[in-house]
Scaffold this motif. Sequence first.
Motif, PDB file in Angstrom:
ATOM      1  N   SER A  82       0.819  -1.205   0.000  1.00 43.90           N
ATOM      2  CA  SER A  82       0.000   0.000   0.000  1.00 43.90           C
ATOM      3  C   SER A  82       0.855   1.259   0.000  1.00 43.90           C
ATOM      4  O   SER A  82       1.918   1.309   0.599  1.00 43.90           O
ATOM      5  CB  SER A  82      -0.907   0.026   1.230  1.00 43.90           C
ATOM      6  N   THR A  83       0.348   2.259  -0.697  1.00 41.19           N
ATOM      7  CA  THR A  83       0.975   3.576  -0.710  1.00 41.19           C
ATOM      8  C   THR A  83      -0.013   4.568  -0.106  1.00 41.19           C
ATOM      9  O   THR A  83      -1.107   4.197   0.303  1.00 41.19           O
ATOM     10  CB  THR A  83       1.343   3.998  -2.144  1.00 41.19           C
ATOM     11  N   SER A  89      -1.787   6.788  -1.602  1.00 38.11           N
ATOM     12  CA  SER A  89      -2.979   6.968  -2.430  1.00 38.11           C
ATOM     13  C   SER A  89      -3.659   5.681  -2.869  1.00 38.11           C
ATOM     14  O   SER A  89      -4.832   5.692  -3.202  1.00 38.11           O
ATOM     15  CB  SER A  89      -2.614   7.759  -3.686  1.00 38.11           C
ATOM     16  N   PHE A  90      -2.921   4.566  -2.882  1.00 37.26           N
ATOM     17  CA  PHE A  90      -3.456   3.324  -3.429  1.00 37.26           C
ATOM     18  C   PHE A  90      -3.330   2.200  -2.418  1.00 37.26           C
ATOM     19  O   PHE A  90      -2.325   2.073  -1.731  1.00 37.26           O
ATOM     20  CB  PHE A  90      -2.714   2.956  -4.717  1.00 37.26           C
ATOM     21  N   SER A  91      -4.367   1.373  -2.326  1.00 34.84           N
ATOM     22  CA  SER A  91      -4.363   0.273  -1.353  1.00 34.84           C
ATOM     23  C   SER A  91      -3.867  -1.028  -1.983  1.00 34.84           C
ATOM     24  O   SER A  91      -3.850  -1.191  -3.195  1.00 34.84           O
ATOM     25  CB  SER A  91      -5.762   0.086  -0.765  1.00 34.84           C
ATOM     26  N   GLU A  92      -3.489  -1.962  -1.136  1.00 35.49           N
ATOM     27  CA  GLU A  92      -2.936  -3.243  -1.565  1.00 35.49           C
ATOM     28  C   GLU A  92      -3.943  -4.019  -2.419  1.00 35.49           C
ATOM     29  O   GLU A  92      -5.125  -4.090  -2.111  1.00 35.49           O
ATOM     30  CB  GLU A  92      -2.569  -4.061  -0.332  1.00 35.49           C
ATOM     31  N   GLY A  93      -3.452  -4.595  -3.520  1.00 33.48           N
ATOM     32  CA  GLY A  93      -4.294  -5.385  -4.413  1.00 33.48           C
ATOM     33  C   GLY A  93      -5.022  -4.582  -5.472  1.00 33.48           C
ATOM     34  O   GLY A  93      -5.648  -5.151  -6.367  1.00 33.48           O
ATOM     35  N   GLN A  94      -4.969  -3.287  -5.396  1.00 29.27           N
ATOM     36  CA  GLN A  94      -5.698  -2.416  -6.312  1.00 29.27           C
ATOM     37  C   GLN A  94      -5.096  -2.456  -7.718  1.00 29.27           C
ATOM     38  O   GLN A  94      -3.891  -2.584  -7.894  1.00 29.27           O
ATOM     39  CB  GLN A  94      -5.657  -0.992  -5.777  1.00 29.27           C
ATOM     40  N   LEU A  95      -5.943  -2.348  -8.720  1.00 26.53           N
ATOM     41  CA  LEU A  95      -5.527  -2.318 -10.120  1.00 26.53           C
ATOM     42  C   LEU A  95      -5.134  -0.902 -10.509  1.00 26.53           C
ATOM     43  O   LEU A  95      -5.894   0.050 -10.280  1.00 26.53           O
ATOM     44  CB  LEU A  95      -6.667  -2.808 -11.016  1.00 26.53           C
ATOM     45  N   LEU A  96      -3.948  -0.765 -11.102  1.00 31.55           N
ATOM     46  CA  LEU A  96      -3.481   0.519 -11.623  1.00 31.55           C
ATOM     47  C   LEU A  96      -3.095   0.346 -13.079  1.00 31.55           C
ATOM     48  O   LEU A  96      -2.683  -0.733 -13.497  1.00 31.55           O
ATOM     49  CB  LEU A  96      -2.252   1.006 -10.839  1.00 31.55           C
ATOM     50  N   TYR A  97      -3.222   1.423 -13.836  1.00 29.51           N
ATOM     51  CA  TYR A  97      -2.798   1.423 -15.230  1.00 29.51           C
ATOM     52  C   TYR A  97      -1.587   2.334 -15.351  1.00 29.51           C
ATOM     53  O   TYR A  97      -1.643   3.505 -14.997  1.00 29.51           O
ATOM     54  CB  TYR A  97      -3.914   1.920 -16.151  1.00 29.51           C
ATOM     55  N   ILE A  98      -0.488   1.786 -15.884  1.00 34.81           N
ATOM     56  CA  ILE A  98       0.748   2.546 -16.039  1.00 34.81           C
ATOM     57  C   ILE A  98       0.779   3.141 -17.433  1.00 34.81           C
ATOM     58  O   ILE A  98       0.584   2.437 -18.423  1.00 34.81           O
ATOM     59  CB  ILE A  98       1.974   1.628 -15.839  1.00 34.81           C
ATOM     60  N   CYS A 121       3.717   5.963  -8.481  1.00 35.59           N
ATOM     61  CA  CYS A 121       3.833   4.815  -7.586  1.00 35.59           C
ATOM     62  C   CYS A 121       5.201   4.162  -7.803  1.00 35.59           C
ATOM     63  O   CYS A 121       5.631   4.016  -8.952  1.00 35.59           O
ATOM     64  CB  CYS A 121       2.711   3.819  -7.887  1.00 35.59           C
ATOM     65  N   PRO A 122       5.886   3.764  -6.725  1.00 33.59           N
ATOM     66  CA  PRO A 122       7.159   3.062  -6.909  1.00 33.59           C
ATOM     67  C   PRO A 122       6.947   1.738  -7.648  1.00 33.59           C
ATOM     68  O   PRO A 122       6.010   0.999  -7.345  1.00 33.59           O
ATOM     69  CB  PRO A 122       7.644   2.806  -5.482  1.00 33.59           C
ATOM     70  N   ILE A 123       7.804   1.462  -8.599  1.00 33.10           N
ATOM     71  CA  ILE A 123       7.676   0.227  -9.370  1.00 33.10           C
ATOM     72  C   ILE A 123       7.849  -0.984  -8.463  1.00 33.10           C
ATOM     73  O   ILE A 123       7.229  -2.022  -8.677  1.00 33.10           O
ATOM     74  CB  ILE A 123       8.676   0.226 -10.544  1.00 33.10           C
ATOM     75  N   ALA A 124       8.645  -0.846  -7.405  1.00 33.76           N
ATOM     76  CA  ALA A 124       8.860  -1.959  -6.472  1.00 33.76           C
ATOM     77  C   ALA A 124       7.573  -2.322  -5.722  1.00 33.76           C
ATOM     78  O   ALA A 124       7.460  -3.425  -5.194  1.00 33.76           O
ATOM     79  CB  ALA A 124       9.952  -1.600  -5.477  1.00 33.76           C
ATOM     80  N   SER A 125       6.601  -1.417  -5.665  1.00 35.79           N
ATOM     81  CA  SER A 125       5.330  -1.687  -4.987  1.00 35.79           C
ATOM     82  C   SER A 125       4.301  -2.330  -5.899  1.00 35.79           C
ATOM     83  O   SER A 125       3.171  -2.560  -5.479  1.00 35.79           O
ATOM     84  CB  SER A 125       4.746  -0.383  -4.428  1.00 35.79           C
ATOM     85  N   LEU A 126       4.664  -2.594  -7.148  1.00 34.51           N
ATOM     86  CA  LEU A 126       3.715  -3.142  -8.122  1.00 34.51           C
ATOM     87  C   LEU A 126       4.095  -4.567  -8.506  1.00 34.51           C
ATOM     88  O   LEU A 126       5.278  -4.904  -8.576  1.00 34.51           O
ATOM     89  CB  LEU A 126       3.684  -2.263  -9.372  1.00 34.51           C
ATOM     90  N   ILE A 127       3.091  -5.391  -8.761  1.00 36.24           N
ATOM     91  CA  ILE A 127       3.304  -6.773  -9.203  1.00 36.24           C
ATOM     92  C   ILE A 127       2.319  -7.099 -10.327  1.00 36.24           C
ATOM     93  O   ILE A 127       1.410  -6.320 -10.607  1.00 36.24           O
ATOM     94  CB  ILE A 127       3.116  -7.787  -8.052  1.00 36.24           C
TER      95      ILE A 127
END
Length: 135
Positions: free
Chosen positions: A42-43, A45-54, A82-88
């Motif tokens: 989680s960041t 602005s964005f919570s864990e598991g949330q879908l983001l579009y880069i 968002c840090p790239i390390a926080s994305l999967i």
Amino acid sequence: MQEQHIKKINEILLGYFCGGTLLDINPTKDNIPLVAANVQKSTHSFSEGQLLYIYNGFWGMNKHAQVVGRHRRKHRLILGVCPIASLINFRPKLVYEPAVIRKLHGRYIHAGIFMRFFDLPGEFIYIKDYIQAIS
């Protein structure tokens, strides 16, 4: 899974970026190609598991991505970093949501964004050479 990504990226690059390396986003488009990812950590602005579009990335020491997604508390679409390390779970995706397309109005998507987020084997080199040749 890797083969599906390669096929999808090839289709996106040939279908959307055939004439150049930048794709202008305007509200008249029905869909746009983006890299989708889920938030692992989680960041603000964005919570864990949330879908983001880069739609863009900052490379080098910072390694952050410019994203569009729903705010964790207000539930409205926002543009953020968002840090790239926080994305999967990176995957190429065609986005049909009019709200996302309107939010990105006036921005550009670079064709190289699809190559940066995926560890692709040698069979993908043809498309890389194609994109470099037209730029």
